[in-house]
Design a protein around this motif. Structure first.
Motif, short mmCIF file in Angstrom:
data_model
loop_
_atom_site.label_atom_id
_atom_site.label_comp_id
_atom_site.label_asym_id
_atom_site.label_seq_id
_atom_site.Cartn_x
_atom_site.Cartn_y
_atom_site.Cartn_z
N TRP A 1 40.72 45.44 48.94
CA TRP A 1 39.84 46.48 49.49
C TRP A 1 38.49 45.94 49.92
N MET A 2 38.18 44.71 49.51
CA MET A 2 36.92 44.08 49.92
C MET A 2 37.13 43.15 51.11
N THR A 3 38.36 42.85 51.45
CA THR A 3 38.63 41.87 52.51
C THR A 3 39.47 42.42 53.67
N VAL A 4 40.29 43.42 53.42
CA VAL A 4 41.17 43.95 54.45
C VAL A 4 40.54 45.21 55.06
N PRO A 5 40.34 45.24 56.37
CA PRO A 5 39.81 46.46 57.00
C PRO A 5 40.75 47.64 56.75
N LEU A 6 40.20 48.81 56.62
CA LEU A 6 41.01 50.00 56.35
C LEU A 6 42.15 50.15 57.36
N SER A 7 41.87 49.87 58.61
CA SER A 7 42.87 50.04 59.67
C SER A 7 44.00 49.01 59.60
#
Length: 174
Positions: A18-24
């Motif tokens: 959740w800190m490295t992968v964009p929400l999209s």
């Protein structure tokens, strides 16, 4: 621990998704795991026609288990409840009613997940322990009557200490 249970780290180790992968770009499992299970988004809200202001109620969707805060028919919820939405990253720009504690909202705003979020704590019970969930605080729409009779402020507020990334120190309690 697997990818979804990884805690945030300050020691230079691998950072959680959740800190490295964009929400999209999150997988469906990653996206779904951002939901903390508080049940606040499943409460009915009223919008003032003139001011557009959102007013929260303590009335839960008929599918919400008011103690566990879980949907009793999550896979078919949209067929059973017409105004139930499937949240998407794109919708986060427009939606103004997500609670201030919502994992989707926090990540969208670039803020860290709090200590009680199941992805951080590793336990789904911490959302209840922190006083963030609706457990035992709401009534089902099947029994509520007029929504106007159930207006409350707490679903739109952050409980004391719930915005911290560190759990409260048990020794500091009186």
């Amino acid at each position: 621990m697997g990818e979804m249970g990884m805690e945030s780290r300050n020691d230079g180790g691998e950072r959680p998704f959740w800190m490295t992968v964009p929400l999209s770009r999150m997988t469906r499992a990653q996206w779904e795991s951002l939901c903390d299970g508080c049940g606040r988004c499943c409460l009915h809200k009223l919008r003032d026609d003139e001011t557009e202001e959102i007013v929260f109620t303590n009335v839960a969707c008929r599918l919400l288990d008011t103690m566990t805060c879980l949907c009793t028919d999550y896979p078919r919820r949209q067929r059973k409840v017409q105004d139930c939405i499937s949240l998407t990253p794109e919708m986060l720009e427009e939606i103004d009613w997500l609670p201030p504690t919502c994992g989707y909202r926090l990540i969208h705003e670039g803020r860290p997940l709090p200590w009680w979020h199941p992805l951080v704590s590793g336990r789904p019970e911490t959302v209840h322990e922190a006083g963030v969930s609706v457990s035992g605080r709401v009534i089902s729409e099947r029994r509520a009557g007029a929504l106007e009779d159930h207006v409350v402020e707490w679903p739109g507020e952050c409980p004391p200490g719930a915005d911290s990334t560190r759990p409260p120190d048990p020794s500091s309690r009186g």
